[in-house]
Write an enzyme that holds these catalytic residues in place. Structure first.
Site, PDB file in Angstrom:
ATOM      1  N   GLY A 196       0.108  -6.193  12.974  1.00  0.00           N
ATOM      2  CA  GLY A 196       0.306  -5.219  14.035  1.00  0.00           C
ATOM      3  C   GLY A 196      -0.873  -5.197  14.962  1.00  0.00           C
ATOM      4  CB  SER A 197      -3.492  -2.641  15.335  1.00  0.00           C
ATOM      5  OG  SER A 197      -2.484  -1.713  14.979  1.00  0.00           O
ATOM      6  N   GLY A 238      -2.450   0.006  11.386  1.00  0.00           N
ATOM      7  CA  GLY A 238      -3.339   0.445  12.457  1.00  0.00           C
ATOM      8  C   GLY A 238      -4.749   0.773  12.017  1.00  0.00           C
ATOM      9  CG  ASP A 278       3.355  -4.635  15.482  1.00  0.00           C
ATOM     10  OD1 ASP A 278       4.357  -5.156  14.989  1.00  0.00           O
ATOM     11  OD2 ASP A 278       2.810  -3.613  15.032  1.00  0.00           O
ATOM     12  N   GLY A 316      -2.387  -3.205   8.039  1.00  0.00           N
ATOM     13  CA  GLY A 316      -3.814  -3.347   7.801  1.00  0.00           C
ATOM     14  C   GLY A 316      -4.285  -4.781   7.694  1.00  0.00           C
ATOM     15  NE  ARG A 335      -3.797  -7.502  -7.259  1.00  0.00           N
ATOM     16  CZ  ARG A 335      -3.920  -8.714  -7.791  1.00  0.00           C
ATOM     17  NH1 ARG A 335      -3.051  -9.138  -8.685  1.00  0.00           N
ATOM     18  NH2 ARG A 335      -4.914  -9.490  -7.458  1.00  0.00           N
ATOM     19  CE  LYS A 339       6.915  -1.199  13.903  1.00  0.00           C
ATOM     20  NZ  LYS A 339       6.925  -1.580  12.487  1.00  0.00           N
TER      21      LYS A 339
END
Lengths: 260, 340
Positions: free
Chosen positions: B251-252, B169, B40, B230, B181, B97
């Site tokens: 991302g973050s 995030g 990102d 995450g 999973r 996005k």
């Protein structure tokens, strides 16, 4: 006779599946020591900047140069072609590490963005038709490069005719148009083979067979040597990642989710 | 544009005998991204850092998920000009996005020539019943999923790539692991079934039978499958790869960390050398300080929005789902309604 596939990033699993279908042992190569004992190497499609970055990080470039100078065949598809070219234009700012060896100029991203990605049927070169099969082959171009200039020693295997409206590459386009609106997409020079398209995304195994024909004859001793190497260096063997036999299907061109 | 199942030659007929935007060409780009990291970025500078670190592609965003969480409000498609600036700054593929179901945002993204569209639940959904009919587009799509049924419904809608959802995030990988999973476990269970039982299985996960049958035959999703949400450390990224993903979205995790350049490079290397603990140890070393500061930033932000989460004013309207929601922070991740 084991063939290595550079597994830094990109479509390396597709190449491994294609090699296994031909009954050839395929090995993922991520570090210089994993090149030991291999008869040949495939540099797959992917992001050439990513692959160059990762190759530099683990000093693979000198090892690959040595591999190539030893006469071992190397085949580059798409990003691999950019790797093998002596000169590349249209790179990211700051450029990227190239392996070189192929006397030609490659235009990175010649065809433009994903909107301009396409697949087509190209006439098969004699080297391919003598392996059997049809007179044409399916070529998938994904944000593909093209060879805009090739030296005299380079054997051109396939070229793509550009319609007059093609506007992929601004300044270089004129140059290619003068040459009869054709752009080179597959070449061979000595022990190097390079294609701008992705035979690993199709079920036509002839390009892989052509590459296997380039491997040195009587590779048995090499395999033996490789085996010894492995027993000596257990760590290397353990770290050689396993390859999951399960992989993506080959999609037939004209239909949604019909596998070949 | 193509009717269902029939792929037409691309309108402008630029290359006479070639076919653009076939499913093979769409999935082909996703296949070129395999074994890579998609990062990102919010501006051209970050995009160049990502490219320099070896990202396989960048996702152009106005706000990273951590900020969307912290700030709330309606999250929409990014400004096309900002996406164009990022496109001009780098040579690697650029993704963007669009909101779920917002096919006009997708048309705009296609018009400016992005390479991939993410129909993303990180943005506020525009349609709570329908996703975009992705067969209508020349650009490939990636969609999120939490289980096999959801993944195959997205593929049926024309998605050329799947990303298992995580809690974007937060810097917490537990949701991403749960969903990888779940999807891969569903596939393993499917493979153990008798062929006669596949019809009923397809019905139970609400996915098209033909896709379920093909998935059983292949032993994996029929399209490229990345992990997302995450992923904060090189170890997280390698975990997702070892679990069986084809690549990772970050991302973050990169640009909210103390040292983005170093973190980006470390994660790229971790994805390539995911099976080599020695390399993983090497790339994870020395990033402790950066890691801690990043986790504290993300932790604080998450707590800040989380505190609102405990005073819900809205209840999810989907049938049977009574999950509390924060207005302006509507994501579908909580909702188990299989009809979506």
């Amino acid at each position: 006779m084991a063939v290595g596939v550079l597994a830094l990033q990109g479509s390396f699993k597709e190449h491994i599946v294609a090699l296994k279908k031909l009954g050839v042992e395929a090995v993922e190569v991520r570090k210089p020591e994993q090149l030991i004992g291999l008869a040949g190497l495939i540099i797959p499609g992917g992001e050439s900047t990513t692959m160059a970055k990762l190759a530099e990080e683990y000093s693979l470039i000198p090892a690959l140069k040595e591999f190539a100078s030893g006469g071992k065949p190397i085949w580059g598809t798409c990003a691999g072609l950019i790797f093998l070219a002596d000169k590349a234009v249209g790179q990211k700012s700051g450029g990227q590490a190239l392996l070189g060896g192929l006397d030609c100029t490659v235009h990175r991203n010649f065809f433009g963005s994903q909107l301009n990605s396409f697949e087509t049927e190209l006439p098969a070169p004699a080297a391919l038709t003598e392996l059997g099969g049809t007179e044409s082959f399916r070529a998938v171009f994904i944000r593909a490069p093209a060879i805009v200039d090739a030296g005299p020693d380079v054997d051109v295997l396939a070229a793509l005719e550009l319609p007059s409206g093609e506007s992929g590459a601004s300044s270089l386009e004129k140059k290619t148009e003068e040459k009869g609106k054709k752009v080179i997409v597959a070449v061979r020079q000595g022990n190097l083979l390079a294609t701008a398209f992705h035979p690993e995304l199709t079920s036509d195994s002839r390009w892989h067979s052509l590459f296997l024909k380039m491997l040195p004859k009587g590779g048995k001793a090499e395999v033996q040597q490789a085996k010894e190497q492995e027993t000596e260096e257990q760590v290397v063997r353990v770290l050689r990642p396993f390859t999951d036999p399960k992989d993506l299907p080959v999609f037939r061109d004209s239909s949604f989710l019909v596998f070949e | 544009m193509a009717n269902n199942g029939v792929v037409a030659v691309y309108g402008n007929g630029v290359l006479a005998d070639s076919k653009k935007s076939t499913y093979a060409v769409k999935v082909g780009l996703a296949q070129m991204l395999r074994g890579g990291v998609i990062m990102d970025v919010i501006d051209a500078e970050q995009a160049r850092i990502a490219e320099e670190a070896g990202a396989a592609a960048v996702m152009a965003l106005e706000r990273v998920p951590a900020d969307i969480r912290a700030q709330g409000g309606v999250a929409r498609m990014s400004d096309p000009q900002m996406i164009k600036d990022i496109k001009n700054a780098v040579t690697i593929p650029v993704m963007a996005k669009a909101r779920i179901g917002h096919f006009v945002e997708a048309q705009i993204l296609e018009a400016i020539g992005v390479d991939f569209i993410d129909e993303s639940e990180v943005l506020t959904p525009a349609d709570d019943q329908h996703h975009i009919n992705k067969h209508n587009f020349h650009i490939p799509f990636v969609c999120g999923c939490r289980n096999l049924g959801e993944a195959l419904r997205r593929v049926a809608e024309g998605s050329a790539m799947i990303r298992t959802k995580g809690e974007a995030g937060t810097g917490n990988v537990v949701e991403a692991v749960r969903h990888v999973r779940t999807v891969l476990g569903d596939i393993r269970r499917l493979q153990a079934l008798d062929d006669d039982e596949v019809f009923s299985f397809a019905k139970s996960i609400a996915a098209p039978y033909e896709l379920v049958r093909q998935t059983k035959q292949l032993g994996r999703l029929p399209v490229v499958n990345f992990a997302a949400g995450g992923v904060a450390t090189p170890a997280d990224a390698a975990l997702m790869m070892q679990l069986g993903c084809d690549g990772v979205f970050v991302g973050s995790g990169v640009f909210k960390s103390g040292d983005p350049v170093r973190r980006a490079r470390a994660i790229v290397q971790a994805v390539t050398h995911y099976n080599d603990p020695h390399v993983l140890a090497e790339v994870s070393s020395g990033s402790r300080r950066g890691l801690n500061s990043e986790l504290s930033i993300l932790g604080l932000r998450f707590r800040a929005s989380g505190s609102r989460c405990r005073e819900p004013s809205v209840i999810c309207s989907h049938a049977g789902c009574r999950h509390p929601m924060i207005s302006g922070l509507y994501t579908w991740d909580h909702c188990q309604d299989v009809s979506i």
